[in-house]
Enzyme design. Structure first.
Site, PDB file in Angstrom:
ATOM      1  N   THR A 120      47.507  27.637  51.170  1.00  0.00           N
ATOM      2  CA  THR A 120      48.277  26.687  50.372  1.00  0.00           C
ATOM      3  C   THR A 120      49.773  26.867  50.546  1.00  0.00           C
ATOM      4  O   THR A 120      50.238  27.993  50.809  1.00  0.00           O
ATOM      5  CB  THR A 120      47.927  26.893  48.881  1.00  0.00           C
ATOM      6  OG1 THR A 120      48.869  26.164  48.078  1.00  0.00           O
ATOM      7  CG2 THR A 120      48.039  28.352  48.466  1.00  0.00           C
ATOM      8  N   TYR A 144      47.632  31.813  41.309  1.00  0.00           N
ATOM      9  CA  TYR A 144      46.883  31.045  42.313  1.00  0.00           C
ATOM     10  C   TYR A 144      47.462  31.293  43.702  1.00  0.00           C
ATOM     11  O   TYR A 144      46.751  31.686  44.639  1.00  0.00           O
ATOM     12  CB  TYR A 144      46.905  29.552  41.970  1.00  0.00           C
ATOM     13  CG  TYR A 144      46.463  28.684  43.107  1.00  0.00           C
ATOM     14  CD1 TYR A 144      45.156  28.742  43.583  1.00  0.00           C
ATOM     15  CD2 TYR A 144      47.367  27.833  43.762  1.00  0.00           C
ATOM     16  CE1 TYR A 144      44.750  27.972  44.660  1.00  0.00           C
ATOM     17  CE2 TYR A 144      46.974  27.061  44.833  1.00  0.00           C
ATOM     18  CZ  TYR A 144      45.669  27.129  45.283  1.00  0.00           C
ATOM     19  OH  TYR A 144      45.277  26.383  46.359  1.00  0.00           O
TER      20      TYR A 144
END
Ligand code: UDP
Length: 330
Positions: A120, A144
């Site tokens: 990501t 995250y």
């Protein structure tokens, strides 16, 4: 060579995983999906077998790799909500990092040594205005992003120690839906800009807001690099084929290199739908950087990655077709 090789797809019942299963099938592979259906959608598994289970079940994954003669793994199974990761980091580290270690153990036990990992743009943390090169990663600002960054480090160590080769694909803002609108973005709760704006148009979301109009950006709203999920899927095929041909892998950004503001995205959605979105402006959302734009040149040079569906109009038109089909207006 594309043949009938089987590729294990963890999280293949999710938004991006399902699009990759479709792309694998179209490229001649058999996608074997392992998904615990905790956030995935059983109806999205249409292109190969589904094994219902969690990647933390090392024996299940090992046996699946053996029985299907898996040639490589695409790993999507993870929790992915930034806000939730801040509130409950244990959930994120345990599932994302712990789950990946279990998957890697299963791969080693079964003798499978090629992995494409769903990473990501959140591995970059707060960024400046310039498009980000891969070397800028390493300062994630939420659990995250930190969980994905830790996995990237683990994969680099596994490559060095065990010759388990891997390619980390760092997605910027995945968006859009495939052409026939049979799969698309579907989360509960939904936090992302494009689906929330569309759900507001349909009457499913009553409190749609633009988060922050006081950023140091051209129109005051935050700028992101939106990449069509079909282009992401195409990049996964390129990455897995490179590994199958003997590449040792690496880390690559998947974005276009062009940024669009929240206001620009809202205007594009209004143009696609032909009406105004009911909205208010709220303060900035915690943890949101003003700019997050990829430098995609490494993926272009090393993998031959070229986005073909990621212009904003194609993204919002395909997403709007999916939303109208998946959850019609109230
Ligand atoms: N955003 C917004 N309203 C929403 C959801 C998102 O204004 O209901 C903004 C958000 O603050 C960010 C951009 O839209 O600047 C993209 O957010 P999204 O959650 O889609 O992706 P992210 O970039 O956070 O991964």
């Amino acid at each position: 060579m594309a043949g009938s090789e089987a590729i294990l797809v963890t999280g293949g019942a999710g938004y991006i995983g399902a699009h990759c299963c479709k792309a694998l099938s179209e490229a001649g592979y058999v996608p074997v999906c392992v998904d615990d259906l905790s956030t995935g959608n059983r109806d999205f598994v249409k292109w190969g077998p589904l094994v219902v289970g969690n990647i933390a079940d090392t024996a299940l994954v090992r046996d699946t790799i053996r029985s299907h003669r898996i040639a490589a793994v695409m790993h999507f199974a993870a929790f992915s909500q930034v806000g939730e990761s801040v509130a409950d980091p244990q959930k994120y580290y345990s599932n994302n990092v712990g789950g990946t270690l279990s998957l890697l153990a299963a791969m080693r036990e079964a003798g499978c040594d090629r992995l494409v990992f769903s990473s990501t743009g959140a591995v970059y943390g707060t960024a400046g205005r310039d498009p980000l090169p891969e070397q800028a990663a390493g300062s994630p600002v939420n659990p995250y992003g930190a969980s994905k960054w830790m996995i990237e480090q683990i994969l680099a160590d596994f490559r060095r120690a065990y010759q388990l080769n891997s390619t980390c694909l760092r997605y910027f803002n995945a968006s859009g839906a495939e052409k026939s609108a049979s799969i698309g973005e579907f989360r509960d709760p939904e936090t992302h800009l494009i689906p929330r704006a569309m759900m507001a148009l349909q009457g499913h979301v009553q409190d749609f807001a633009i988060f922050g109009e006081d950023y140091d950006t051209p129109d005051g709203t935050a700028v992101r690099d939106y990449i069509h999920v079909d282009d992401l899927a195409a990049a996964h095929i390129l990455a897995v084929e490179a590994l199958l041909k003997g590449s040792i892998g690496g880390c690559f950004n998947l974005g276009t290199g062009s940024g669009f503001s929240v206001r620009a995205v809202v205007a594009a959605i209004e143009a696609a739908a032909g009406r105004k979105i009911p909205l208010v402006v709220k303060p900035r959302r915690a943890g949101d950087p003003p700019f997050l734009v990829a430098n995609p040149s490494s993926a272009r040079n090393a993998l031959g990655f070229r986005p073909v569906s990621s212009d904003l109009a194609t993204i919002v038109t395909s997403a709007w077709a999916w939303h109208q089909k998946a959850h019609p207006a109230r």
